[in-house]
Scaffold this active site. Structure first.
Site, PDB file in Angstrom:
ATOM      1  N   LYS A  68       4.320  75.701  58.739  1.00 28.01           N
ATOM      2  CA  LYS A  68       4.661  75.248  57.393  1.00 28.01           C
ATOM      3  C   LYS A  68       4.448  73.753  57.310  1.00 28.01           C
ATOM      4  O   LYS A  68       4.827  73.015  58.229  1.00 28.01           O
ATOM      5  CB  LYS A  68       6.154  75.568  57.173  1.00 28.01           C
ATOM      6  CG  LYS A  68       6.676  75.308  55.822  1.00 28.01           C
ATOM      7  CD  LYS A  68       6.618  76.544  54.947  1.00 28.01           C
ATOM      8  CE  LYS A  68       6.798  76.239  53.479  1.00 28.01           C
ATOM      9  NZ  LYS A  68       5.662  75.575  52.854  1.00 28.01           N
ATOM     10  N   LYS A  92      10.954  69.238  62.569  1.00 30.87           N
ATOM     11  CA  LYS A  92      11.810  69.302  61.372  1.00 30.87           C
ATOM     12  C   LYS A  92      12.265  70.739  61.117  1.00 30.87           C
ATOM     13  O   LYS A  92      13.427  70.997  60.844  1.00 30.87           O
ATOM     14  CB  LYS A  92      11.012  68.779  60.174  1.00 30.87           C
ATOM     15  CG  LYS A  92      11.846  68.405  58.991  1.00 30.87           C
ATOM     16  CD  LYS A  92      10.975  67.926  57.851  1.00 30.87           C
ATOM     17  CE  LYS A  92      10.241  66.636  58.168  1.00 30.87           C
ATOM     18  NZ  LYS A  92       9.451  66.153  57.024  1.00 30.87           N
ATOM     19  N   LYS A 104       0.310  70.804  58.866  1.00 23.84           N
ATOM     20  CA  LYS A 104       0.072  69.801  57.822  1.00 23.84           C
ATOM     21  C   LYS A 104      -1.391  69.881  57.421  1.00 23.84           C
ATOM     22  O   LYS A 104      -2.230  70.354  58.191  1.00 23.84           O
ATOM     23  CB  LYS A 104       0.375  68.390  58.335  1.00 23.84           C
ATOM     24  CG  LYS A 104       0.730  67.418  57.232  1.00 23.84           C
ATOM     25  CD  LYS A 104       2.179  67.583  56.780  1.00 23.84           C
ATOM     26  CE  LYS A 104       2.537  66.660  55.652  1.00 23.84           C
ATOM     27  NZ  LYS A 104       3.977  66.661  55.403  1.00 23.84           N
ATOM     28  N   THR A 188      13.931  67.287  48.448  1.00 24.45           N
ATOM     29  CA  THR A 188      13.872  66.307  49.539  1.00 24.45           C
ATOM     30  C   THR A 188      14.968  65.259  49.339  1.00 24.45           C
ATOM     31  O   THR A 188      15.739  64.953  50.259  1.00 24.45           O
ATOM     32  CB  THR A 188      12.491  65.634  49.588  1.00 24.45           C
ATOM     33  OG1 THR A 188      11.534  66.670  49.778  1.00 24.45           O
ATOM     34  CG2 THR A 188      12.392  64.619  50.700  1.00 24.45           C
ATOM     35  N   ASN A 219       8.367  60.849  43.888  1.00 23.24           N
ATOM     36  CA  ASN A 219       9.220  62.040  43.824  1.00 23.24           C
ATOM     37  C   ASN A 219      10.494  61.845  44.646  1.00 23.24           C
ATOM     38  O   ASN A 219      11.612  62.008  44.145  1.00 23.24           O
ATOM     39  CB  ASN A 219       8.405  63.252  44.316  1.00 23.24           C
ATOM     40  CG  ASN A 219       9.252  64.502  44.423  1.00 23.24           C
ATOM     41  OD1 ASN A 219      10.054  64.636  45.339  1.00 23.24           O
ATOM     42  ND2 ASN A 219       9.113  65.406  43.479  1.00 23.24           N
ATOM     43  N   SER A 356      11.588  74.859  50.371  1.00 27.16           N
ATOM     44  CA  SER A 356      10.317  75.596  50.468  1.00 27.16           C
ATOM     45  C   SER A 356      10.548  76.930  51.177  1.00 27.16           C
ATOM     46  O   SER A 356       9.988  77.963  50.797  1.00 27.16           O
ATOM     47  CB  SER A 356       9.282  74.794  51.262  1.00 27.16           C
ATOM     48  OG  SER A 356       8.542  73.964  50.404  1.00 27.16           O
TER      49      SER A 356
HETATM   50  P1  NAD Z   1       4.929  60.163  45.854  1.00 24.61           P
HETATM   51  O1  NAD Z   1       3.470  60.101  45.854  1.00 24.61           O
HETATM   52  O2  NAD Z   1       5.631  60.879  44.734  1.00 24.61           O
HETATM   53  O3  NAD Z   1       5.562  58.676  45.866  1.00 24.61           O
HETATM   54  C1  NAD Z   1       5.196  57.695  46.775  1.00 24.61           C
HETATM   55  C2  NAD Z   1       5.771  56.367  46.287  1.00 24.61           C
HETATM   56  O4  NAD Z   1       5.540  55.369  47.270  1.00 24.61           O
HETATM   57  C3  NAD Z   1       5.136  55.847  44.999  1.00 24.61           C
HETATM   58  O5  NAD Z   1       6.145  55.250  44.190  1.00 24.61           O
HETATM   59  C4  NAD Z   1       4.169  54.761  45.476  1.00 24.61           C
HETATM   60  O6  NAD Z   1       3.942  53.762  44.503  1.00 24.61           O
HETATM   61  C5  NAD Z   1       4.956  54.228  46.643  1.00 24.61           C
HETATM   62  N1  NAD Z   1       4.140  53.528  47.630  1.00 24.61           N
HETATM   63  C6  NAD Z   1       2.935  53.860  48.133  1.00 24.61           C
HETATM   64  N2  NAD Z   1       2.533  52.930  49.019  1.00 24.61           N
HETATM   65  C7  NAD Z   1       3.522  52.000  49.074  1.00 24.61           C
HETATM   66  C8  NAD Z   1       3.715  50.807  49.801  1.00 24.61           C
HETATM   67  N3  NAD Z   1       2.800  50.371  50.647  1.00 24.61           N
HETATM   68  N4  NAD Z   1       4.867  50.116  49.598  1.00 24.61           N
HETATM   69  C9  NAD Z   1       5.797  50.562  48.738  1.00 24.61           C
HETATM   70  N5  NAD Z   1       5.680  51.682  48.020  1.00 24.61           N
HETATM   71  C10 NAD Z   1       4.549  52.379  48.192  1.00 24.61           C
HETATM   72  O7  NAD Z   1       5.349  60.755  47.268  1.00 24.61           O
HETATM   73  P2  NAD Z   1       6.707  61.458  47.689  1.00 24.61           P
HETATM   74  O8  NAD Z   1       6.551  62.922  47.554  1.00 24.61           O
HETATM   75  O9  NAD Z   1       7.866  60.766  47.037  1.00 24.61           O
HETATM   76  O10 NAD Z   1       6.711  61.133  49.255  1.00 24.61           O
HETATM   77  C11 NAD Z   1       7.194  59.885  49.762  1.00 24.61           C
HETATM   78  C12 NAD Z   1       7.439  60.041  51.252  1.00 24.61           C
HETATM   79  O11 NAD Z   1       8.390  61.091  51.442  1.00 24.61           O
HETATM   80  C13 NAD Z   1       6.210  60.424  52.085  1.00 24.61           C
HETATM   81  O12 NAD Z   1       6.318  59.835  53.353  1.00 24.61           O
HETATM   82  C14 NAD Z   1       6.339  61.931  52.215  1.00 24.61           C
HETATM   83  O13 NAD Z   1       5.659  62.427  53.371  1.00 24.61           O
HETATM   84  C15 NAD Z   1       7.837  62.041  52.336  1.00 24.61           C
HETATM   85  N6  NAD Z   1       8.317  63.384  52.014  1.00 24.61           N
HETATM   86  C16 NAD Z   1       8.176  63.903  50.766  1.00 24.61           C
HETATM   87  C17 NAD Z   1       8.620  65.205  50.532  1.00 24.61           C
HETATM   88  C18 NAD Z   1       8.550  65.817  49.167  1.00 24.61           C
HETATM   89  O14 NAD Z   1       9.008  66.965  49.018  1.00 24.61           O
HETATM   90  N7  NAD Z   1       8.084  65.117  48.143  1.00 24.61           N
HETATM   91  C19 NAD Z   1       9.177  65.960  51.559  1.00 24.61           C
HETATM   92  C20 NAD Z   1       9.331  65.385  52.837  1.00 24.61           C
HETATM   93  C21 NAD Z   1       8.884  64.085  53.035  1.00 24.61           C
END
Ligand code: NAD
Length: 433
Positions: A68, A92, A104, A188, A219, A356
């Site tokens: 997953k 995880k 992934k 998350t 997100n 999920s």
């Molecule tokens: P997203 O694309 O919705 O948001 C990413 C955010 O980070 C945006 O606001 C973007 O502007 C900002 N960003 C990008 N580069 C940056 C930088 N250099 N400095 C500061 N801000 C920056 O992504 P997301 O889904 O919120 O995921 C964010 C993190 O959380 C990732 O590492 C992802 O792997 C992790 N994550 C997300 C989920 C999920 O369900 N969405 C689950 C587990 C882990």
């Protein structure tokens, strides 16, 4: 294991191994991805030209169940990055005791340069290329950076077309109308919130006296900021890729989310919007945000944000990793010496994969749960596993990250060893002599 990201990610195994009693075979298994697929995805662009995009899917280990993990659309996607993300997913899923292994996927591109129809053709093309590698009982993709419910819907639909049957359980994070779960979008952040609340209660800290800075306002970042704000925490700084804002008196997170939803950057909120007049504020860089003197720092953007270069500048008391891999292993050592407690990604952001899993269960049973039921079940899981990891950390006087890997390694090792160990094959069986 020559690759740098995966090699860095797996350094933690050496630390955690000292506190587990699993076979060397199990550790050896876990050092290598089980299967890595690299594909080329042809896409007909709107102007009639043809472009080929590189794509990847890695199934790291399936001992505990089908694998997953999310799919990332980003210019920096490489096989090495996808392998290290799949490694984290393996641990995880074990931390949360989900019946899944880790995987992934990703495509190397800047998705903002594609039209919506090009994005749809790319998403369907990706599934065409990896269809034999995934499946509800093999490997189940989900959203990650720059992918969303709409893209997951296209992917599920394409897989169903290929198989000539409706297969909702092949992908999670789908639109609700295509078999998605209530609560998945916020899961998350919701999971991270349950962990933070549990830990703050153990530390006897009151929300109103606890300051927080959040890096990343997508997100995960925007929702965790809002959940903490509503619970009474003082959110003093937030940022996105363009930069951030800081107000020692606290920011009004719901208004900032409203502005972001109208697709403006965070800086625009303060430079142009009415919120400017509500509180005194400063505009700051992401590096400045990371170095703020706050109680809680929440990196929720991308990996490798706190490294050996800036770890000395960090002043937060606690770091909750909502992003995957925001703290490098070198930085971990520096932060430990500074008594900064890091709560690791494989626990803190596991709410996403947990819901999920709930989505996959609902798809397979055909019975759909209320939002309240989803969040109740998520809270139970997050608090139970946070408490267990906390106990392991206390028992051995080790950081929470090492404790989380000890916890996961025990579960993974037990499953791998159940298939047979060196002892099992070299010592005569007492029953069958
Ligand atoms: P997203 O694309 O919705 O948001 C990413 C955010 O980070 C945006 O606001 C973007 O502007 C900002 N960003 C990008 N580069 C940056 C930088 N250099 N400095 C500061 N801000 C920056 O992504 P997301 O889904 O919120 O995921 C964010 C993190 O959380 C990732 O590492 C992802 O792997 C992790 N994550 C997300 C989920 C999920 O369900 N969405 C689950 C587990 C882990």
């Amino acid at each position: 294991m020559s690759s740098s990201l995966l090699a860095d990610a797996s350094k933690i195994l050496a630390k955690a191994m000292k506190y587990v009693s699993i076979s060397e075979d199990a550790i050896e298994y876990l050092k290598y991805p089980q299967a890595s697929l690299a594909v080329s995805i042809p896409v007909r662009m709107d102007d009639g030209s043809l472009k080929i995009f590189p794509g990847y899917r890695v199934r790291y280990d399936d001992t505990r169940g089908p694998t997953k993990g999310g799919v990332r659309f980003h210019p920096n996607v490489t096989m090495d990055e996808v392998q290290s993300l799949a490694f984290w997913m393996t641990f995880k899923c074990a931390v949360l005791n989900l019946p899944f292994g880790g995987a992934k996927g990703g495509i190397t591109l800047n998705p903002k340069t594609l039209s919506r129809m090009e994005l749809e053709r790319l998403s369907r093309g990706y599934v065409n290329a990896i269809a034999d590698f995934i499946g509800p009982d093999i490997d189940i993709p989900a959203p990650d950076v720059y992918t969303n419910a709409m893209i997951m819907g296209w992917m599920m639909d394409q897989y169903s077309i290929i198989r000539r049957q409706i297969c909702p359980a092949v992908v999670t994070g789908k639109p609700i109308t295509m078999g998605g779960s209530l609560g998945r979008e916020a899961a998350t952040a919701m999971g991270a919130f349950f962990t933070i609340e549990d830990i703050m209660a153990k530390l006897d800290r009151k929300p109103a006296e606890t300051t927080v800075a959040v890096q990343g306002f997508g997100n995960a970042g925007a929702i965790i900021a809002e959940l903490l704000f509503k619970a009474g925490y003082k959110i003093v700084a937030v940022s996105d890729s363009q930069g951030g804002i800081y107000a020692p008196a606290g920011l009004d997170i719901p208004s900032i989310r409203q502005y972001k939803l109208s697709s403006k950057g965070i800086k625009a909120v303060y430079c142009e919007g009415s919120v400017c007049s509500i509180v005194e504020h400063e505009v700051l860089t992401n590096q400045e945000l990371l170095a703020l003197d706050v109680d809680i720092l929440v990196p929720a953007a991308i990996e490798n944000q706190i490294t050996a270069y800036n770890a000395d500048d960090i002043k937060a008391k606690y770091i909750f990793e909502v992003a995957n891999g925001p703290v490098s292993s070198d930085a971990d050592t520096i932060l430990e010496a500074k008594n900064i407690e890091v709560f690791p990604d494989i626990l803190v952001n596991a709410g996403g994969v947990t819901v999920s899993y709930f989505e996959w269960v609902q798809n397979r049973s055909g019975l759909y749960w209320s939002l309240q039921e989803v969040n109740q079940r998520l809270r139970l899981k997050m608090v139970e596993e946070t408490d267990r990891i906390w106990q392991i950390a206390q028992e051995h006087s080790i950081p929470m990250r090492t404790a989380a890997y000890v916890h996961a390694l025990n579960r993974l090792g037990e499953a791998i060893d159940a298939k047979g160990t060196r002892d099992y094959y070299t010592n005569p069986d007492p029953h069958h002599g």
